[in-house]
Design a protein around this motif. Structure first.
Motif, PDB file in Angstrom:
ATOM      1  N   ASP A  97      63.154  47.567 120.364  1.00 33.62           N
ATOM      2  CA  ASP A  97      61.745  47.182 120.274  1.00 33.62           C
ATOM      3  C   ASP A  97      61.459  46.358 119.034  1.00 33.62           C
ATOM      4  OD1 ASP A  97      60.951  48.626 122.624  1.00 33.62           O
ATOM      5  OD2 ASP A  97      61.118  50.469 121.437  1.00 33.62           O
ATOM      6  N   VAL A  98      62.243  46.568 117.982  1.00 33.78           N
ATOM      7  CA  VAL A  98      62.062  45.839 116.731  1.00 33.78           C
ATOM      8  C   VAL A  98      63.405  45.784 116.025  1.00 33.78           C
ATOM      9  CG1 VAL A  98      61.395  47.950 115.480  1.00 33.78           C
ATOM     10  CG2 VAL A  98      60.721  45.707 114.579  1.00 33.78           C
ATOM     11  N   VAL A  99      63.677  44.673 115.346  1.00 34.17           N
ATOM     12  CA  VAL A  99      64.910  44.545 114.580  1.00 34.17           C
ATOM     13  C   VAL A  99      64.538  44.281 113.124  1.00 34.17           C
ATOM     14  CG1 VAL A  99      65.121  42.078 115.145  1.00 34.17           C
ATOM     15  CG2 VAL A  99      67.134  43.356 114.395  1.00 34.17           C
ATOM     16  N   VAL A 100      65.195  45.012 112.213  1.00 37.07           N
ATOM     17  CA  VAL A 100      64.877  44.963 110.787  1.00 37.07           C
ATOM     18  C   VAL A 100      66.090  44.429 110.034  1.00 37.07           C
ATOM     19  CG1 VAL A 100      64.076  46.265 108.785  1.00 37.07           C
ATOM     20  CG2 VAL A 100      63.396  46.985 111.088  1.00 37.07           C
ATOM     21  N   ALA A 101      65.932  43.289 109.375  1.00 40.38           N
ATOM     22  CA  ALA A 101      67.034  42.673 108.641  1.00 40.38           C
ATOM     23  C   ALA A 101      66.761  42.746 107.150  1.00 40.38           C
ATOM     24  CB  ALA A 101      67.220  41.216 109.060  1.00 40.38           C
ATOM     25  N   HIS A 132      58.047  39.305 110.114  1.00 40.22           N
ATOM     26  CA  HIS A 132      57.066  40.238 109.582  1.00 40.22           C
ATOM     27  C   HIS A 132      57.669  40.775 108.286  1.00 40.22           C
ATOM     28  CE1 HIS A 132      54.551  40.381 113.229  1.00 40.22           C
ATOM     29  NE2 HIS A 132      55.689  40.268 113.880  1.00 40.22           N
ATOM     30  N   PRO A 133      57.337  40.199 107.139  1.00 43.34           N
ATOM     31  CA  PRO A 133      57.993  40.586 105.884  1.00 43.34           C
ATOM     32  C   PRO A 133      57.455  41.886 105.301  1.00 43.34           C
ATOM     33  CG  PRO A 133      56.405  38.856 105.472  1.00 43.34           C
ATOM     34  CD  PRO A 133      56.399  39.084 106.956  1.00 43.34           C
ATOM     35  N   VAL A 134      58.382  42.674 104.763  1.00 45.50           N
ATOM     36  CA  VAL A 134      58.065  43.892 104.020  1.00 45.50           C
ATOM     37  C   VAL A 134      58.682  43.747 102.636  1.00 45.50           C
ATOM     38  CG1 VAL A 134      58.427  46.384 103.842  1.00 45.50           C
ATOM     39  CG2 VAL A 134      57.969  45.350 106.079  1.00 45.50           C
ATOM     40  N   ALA A 135      57.892  43.941 101.593  1.00 45.67           N
ATOM     41  CA  ALA A 135      58.387  43.890 100.223  1.00 45.67           C
ATOM     42  C   ALA A 135      58.399  45.298  99.641  1.00 45.67           C
ATOM     43  CB  ALA A 135      57.509  42.986  99.366  1.00 45.67           C
ATOM     44  N   VAL A 136      59.303  45.533  98.690  1.00 46.89           N
ATOM     45  CA  VAL A 136      59.426  46.879  98.114  1.00 46.89           C
ATOM     46  C   VAL A 136      58.426  47.134  96.998  1.00 46.89           C
ATOM     47  CG1 VAL A 136      61.870  47.008  98.740  1.00 46.89           C
ATOM     48  CG2 VAL A 136      61.216  46.178  96.459  1.00 46.89           C
ATOM     49  N   THR A 142      63.149  42.958 105.084  1.00 45.27           N
ATOM     50  CA  THR A 142      62.899  43.779 103.898  1.00 45.27           C
ATOM     51  C   THR A 142      63.329  42.993 102.666  1.00 45.27           C
ATOM     52  OG1 THR A 142      63.341  45.792 105.171  1.00 45.27           O
ATOM     53  CG2 THR A 142      63.328  45.979 102.772  1.00 45.27           C
ATOM     54  N   TRP A 143      62.355  42.642 101.832  1.00 51.01           N
ATOM     55  CA  TRP A 143      62.606  41.844 100.626  1.00 51.01           C
ATOM     56  C   TRP A 143      62.653  42.765  99.411  1.00 51.01           C
ATOM     57  CZ3 TRP A 143      63.156  36.432 100.357  1.00 51.01           C
ATOM     58  CH2 TRP A 143      63.017  35.766 101.588  1.00 51.01           C
ATOM     59  N   HIS A 144      63.849  42.869  98.821  1.00 52.56           N
ATOM     60  CA  HIS A 144      64.025  43.706  97.630  1.00 52.56           C
ATOM     61  C   HIS A 144      63.700  42.934  96.354  1.00 52.56           C
ATOM     62  CE1 HIS A 144      65.941  47.165  99.649  1.00 52.56           C
ATOM     63  NE2 HIS A 144      66.286  46.239 100.522  1.00 52.56           N
ATOM     64  N   GLU A 145      63.926  41.638  96.382  1.00 55.12           N
ATOM     65  CA  GLU A 145      63.624  40.778  95.242  1.00 55.12           C
ATOM     66  C   GLU A 145      63.386  39.363  95.752  1.00 55.12           C
ATOM     67  OE1 GLU A 145      65.770  41.613  91.192  1.00 55.12           O
ATOM     68  OE2 GLU A 145      67.278  41.769  92.778  1.00 55.12           O
ATOM     69  N   VAL A 146      62.713  38.564  94.936  1.00 53.70           N
ATOM     70  CA  VAL A 146      62.650  37.119  95.119  1.00 53.70           C
ATOM     71  C   VAL A 146      63.186  36.515  93.831  1.00 53.70           C
ATOM     72  CG1 VAL A 146      61.157  35.121  95.477  1.00 53.70           C
ATOM     73  CG2 VAL A 146      60.679  37.266  96.694  1.00 53.70           C
ATOM     74  N   TRP A 147      64.252  35.760  93.928  1.00 55.74           N
ATOM     75  CA  TRP A 147      64.948  35.320  92.720  1.00 55.74           C
ATOM     76  C   TRP A 147      64.315  34.117  92.052  1.00 55.74           C
ATOM     77  CZ3 TRP A 147      70.970  36.004  92.821  1.00 55.74           C
ATOM     78  CH2 TRP A 147      71.251  37.377  92.920  1.00 55.74           C
ATOM     79  N   GLY A 148      63.814  33.171  92.806  1.00 56.22           N
ATOM     80  CA  GLY A 148      63.154  32.019  92.197  1.00 56.22           C
ATOM     81  C   GLY A 148      63.994  31.343  91.126  1.00 56.22           C
ATOM     82  N   GLU A 149      63.456  31.275  89.917  1.00 54.12           N
ATOM     83  CA  GLU A 149      64.148  30.591  88.822  1.00 54.12           C
ATOM     84  C   GLU A 149      65.389  31.336  88.342  1.00 54.12           C
ATOM     85  OE1 GLU A 149      63.446  27.521  87.881  1.00 54.12           O
ATOM     86  OE2 GLU A 149      61.976  27.641  89.514  1.00 54.12           O
ATOM     87  N   GLY A 197      56.459  31.400 100.675  1.00 58.08           N
ATOM     88  CA  GLY A 197      56.533  31.499 102.121  1.00 58.08           C
ATOM     89  C   GLY A 197      55.272  32.017 102.762  1.00 58.08           C
ATOM     90  N   PRO A 198      55.292  33.230 103.277  1.00 56.13           N
ATOM     91  CA  PRO A 198      54.168  33.749 104.050  1.00 56.13           C
ATOM     92  C   PRO A 198      52.939  34.011 103.188  1.00 56.13           C
ATOM     93  CG  PRO A 198      55.755  35.490 103.624  1.00 56.13           C
ATOM     94  CD  PRO A 198      56.379  34.211 103.140  1.00 56.13           C
ATOM     95  N   GLY A 199      51.791  34.103 103.835  1.00 54.68           N
ATOM     96  CA  GLY A 199      50.575  34.450 103.120  1.00 54.68           C
ATOM     97  C   GLY A 199      50.651  35.866 102.581  1.00 54.68           C
ATOM     98  N   ARG A 200      49.961  36.108 101.471  1.00 56.18           N
ATOM     99  CA  ARG A 200      50.044  37.425 100.826  1.00 56.18           C
ATOM    100  C   ARG A 200      49.580  38.539 101.753  1.00 56.18           C
ATOM    101  NH1 ARG A 200      50.724  41.653  99.284  1.00 56.18           N
ATOM    102  NH2 ARG A 200      50.797  42.497  97.147  1.00 56.18           N
ATOM    103  N   ASP A 201      48.573  38.277 102.571  1.00 55.56           N
ATOM    104  CA  ASP A 201      48.062  39.317 103.464  1.00 55.56           C
ATOM    105  C   ASP A 201      49.039  39.646 104.590  1.00 55.56           C
ATOM    106  OD1 ASP A 201      45.783  39.551 102.006  1.00 55.56           O
ATOM    107  OD2 ASP A 201      44.515  38.385 103.359  1.00 55.56           O
ATOM    108  N   ASP A 202      50.034  38.786 104.785  1.00 51.01           N
ATOM    109  CA  ASP A 202      51.016  39.024 105.847  1.00 51.01           C
ATOM    110  C   ASP A 202      52.203  39.859 105.376  1.00 51.01           C
ATOM    111  OD1 ASP A 202      49.512  37.467 107.584  1.00 51.01           O
ATOM    112  OD2 ASP A 202      50.556  35.617 107.044  1.00 51.01           O
ATOM    113  N   VAL A 203      52.250  40.154 104.078  1.00 46.78           N
ATOM    114  CA  VAL A 203      53.379  40.900 103.516  1.00 46.78           C
ATOM    115  C   VAL A 203      52.980  42.361 103.334  1.00 46.78           C
ATOM    116  CG1 VAL A 203      55.092  41.036 101.677  1.00 46.78           C
ATOM    117  CG2 VAL A 203      54.076  38.818 102.271  1.00 46.78           C
TER     118      VAL A 203
END
Length: 392
Positions: free
Chosen positions: A98-102, A160-164, A127-134, A176-182
Motif C-alpha cells: 500500500d505504501v513504500v518507504v525509502a 511524501h517526505p518525512v524529516a526527523v 525519510t530524510w535524516h539530514e540535508v547536507w547542502g554546503e 525541494g518540497p514546500g514546508r507544509d508538505d514535509v
C-alpha cells in the motif's frame, strides 16, 4: 496497511541509525497487525527471504562493502538501486504494498524506488535524516557539485517526505518540497533499555559519544574541559572513532590536564555506551551539524545533564528543549556550560521526562499515522496538520 521499506542496509545485520529506525518502527507496525516487508542487501545467513520480528526481510542484492575508506561508496549505492528496481517493480505492479518507504541517504535507491512505483497506485514516502547542502564541499571537495545535484534531484522527486526534525524539514524545503508538505517524525530511543543498561565499574564526570569527525567539534570540548579542570577534579571520557581521532589524541597530549581525558574508542556493545551515559553526570556534544541528535535523547533518558551547541544547522535545540543546556560553539562558552552542569544545576525540565517523547513506541505511532494518511490521500500532498514532530 501493507508497508514496504527500501534500504540497502538491514538491522541488526548492519547497525546504524537509519536501519535501526526501520527495524524499530517496522517491528512495531507488524506487532500492530500491519504487513511489513524490508527490501535490502543479503547481509544475513540463509535464504534470501526470511521472517524476523514479524517482518519479511527480502534480499534483492548480495552483501557488499558500504564504505570506501571513510566515505560511503557511490558504486554500492548505484549497484543496490539497479538491483532493487526490477523485483520491486514486479511487486508493486502486482499491488503487494500500500505504501513504500525509502530511506535517504543514499539517494539512488530513492530514485529507483520512484521508478519502480511509476504506473502504480503505490505512494512513495521518503525519510530524510539530514540535508547536507554546503557540507558537500567538506565531504567531497571538488566533486561536491555531484552530491549537491543528487540531493536536489532527490528532493524534487515526487514523494511524501518525512524529516526527523523540524530543522531538517526546513533545510529540505529550501531545495525541494514546500514546508507544509514535509511531515516530521523524530528518531527514537528505547527508554527502558537505557534505564536498565549495566553501569561500568568506573564512569566519567563528563562524557562524549559519537563519530570523531570535524563538525562534532570534539577539539572544542577538549579545550573547554581543560579549562574546567583548572578548578575541578573531574574526568572526561570520549567514546567513538573516526578520521579526527589521531589529531584529537595529539591535542589531548598537549593539554595541561591530559590525564583527566580518556579515549575509549568505538565500543562494540551498544549497552556499554548506554551504561557509560548512566554513569556520567554530564553528556557534552558541541556538534554544529545534527539532523536529529540521537545521543542527546539517549543521554537525557540516562538522566544526564546535557550540554549541546546552539547552531542553525543542528536540531539539538528541538531535541533537548529546556531539558539541557545550549551554548555557543566556542571553548569559552562551552566551559561555562560545563561548569554550570558540574556544579549540580539541573535543567528546567527533567531530562528523563523529556526523553520519553522519543521512545520508539511513541515514534512508531507517529510514523503509522503519517503512512496511513499517505495511503488515504490517494497521492495528494499531506496538509500541514500532518506535522507530527516535537516542539521544544
Amino acid at each position: 496497511m501493507r508497508v514496504a521499506f527500501v534500504s540497502n542496509v538491514v538491522y541488526p545485520y548492519v547497525t546504524g541509525g537509519a536501519e535501526k529506525r526501520i527495524h524499530e518502527i517496522g517491528s512495531r507496525l507488524a506487532n500492530r497487525g500491519h504487513e511489513v516487508t524490508v527490501y535490502g542487501r543479503h547481509f544475513w545467513d540463509g535464504p534470501s527471504e526470511i521472517t524476523s520480528d514479524g517482518m519479511t526481510l527480502r534480499a534483492v542484492a548480495p552483501a557488499a562493502d558500504l564504505y570506501n575508506d571513510d566515505r560511503r561508496s557511490i558504486t554500492e549505492a548505484l549497484d543496490f538501486a539497479a538491483r532493487a528496481l526490477p523485483p520491486l517493480r514486479r511487486r508493486l505492479r502486482d499491488d503487494e504494498h500500500d505504501v513504500v518507504v525509502a530511506s535517504v541517504f543514499p539517494y539512488f535507491p530513492v530514485l529507483s524506488t520512484r521508478l519502480a512505483a511509476l504506473g502504480t497506485d503505490t505512494p512513495l514516502v521518503t525519510t530524510w535524516h539530514e540535508v547536507w547542502g554546503e557540507y558537500w564541499e567538506e565531504y567531497l571537495g571538488s566533486l561536491a557539485v555531484f552530491g549537491k545535484v543528487s540531493e536536489r534531484v532527490t528532493a524534487r522527486t515526487p514523494q511524501h517526505p518525512v524529516a526527523v526534525s523540524g530543522s531538517t524539514a526546513d533545510q529540505l524545503a529550501a531545495i525541494g518540497p514546500g514546508r507544509d508538505d514535509v511531515a516530521v517524525v523524530p528518531n527514537g530511543i528505547d527508554t527502558e533499555q537505557i534505564r536498565t543498561a549495566p553501569r561500568p565499574d568506573a564512569g566519567y564526570d563528563v562524557l562524549f559519544a559519537g563519530r570523531l569527525v570535524e563538525h562534532k567539534n570534539v577539539d572544542l570540548l577538549l579545550e573547554a574541559f581543560n579549562r574546567v579542570c583548572e578548578e575541578r577534579d573531574v574526568s572526561l571520557g570520549v567514546i567513538g572513532d573516526g578520521p579526527e581521532k589521531a589529531r584529537l589524541e595529539s591535542q589531548r597530549e598537549s593539554l595541561t590536564n591530559a590525564d583527566a581525558v580518556e579515549f575509549l574508542g568505538f565500543l562494540d556493545e551498544y549497552e556499554d555506551v548506554l551504561g557509560h551515559m548512566r554513569a556520567a553526570d554530564v553528556f557534552a556534544s558541541p556538534s554544529t551539524r545534527e539532523g536529529f541528535g540521537l545521543t542527546l535523547a539517549e543521554a537525557m533518558a540516562a538522566d544526564c545533564s546535557v550540554v549541546a551547541a546552539d547552531h542553525p544547522d543542528s536540531a539539538a535545540d528541538e531535541v533537548i528543549g529546556d531539558a539541557g543546556f545550549l551554548t555557543a560553539p566556542t571553548a569559552k562558552a562551552l566551559a561555562g556550560a560545563l561548569e554550570t552542569a558540574l556544579d549540580g544545576d539541573r535543567p528546567i525540565v527533567d531530562p528523563v521526562d523529556r526523553a520519553q517523547r522519543f521512545d520508539w513506541d511513541a515514534v512508531a505511532l507517529q510514523a503509522e499515522t503519517v503512512y496511513q494518511r499517505v495511503v488515504d490521500s490517494d497521492g495528494r500532498p499531506l496538509e500541514s496538520d500532518a506535522m507530527l514532530g516535537t516542539s521544544p
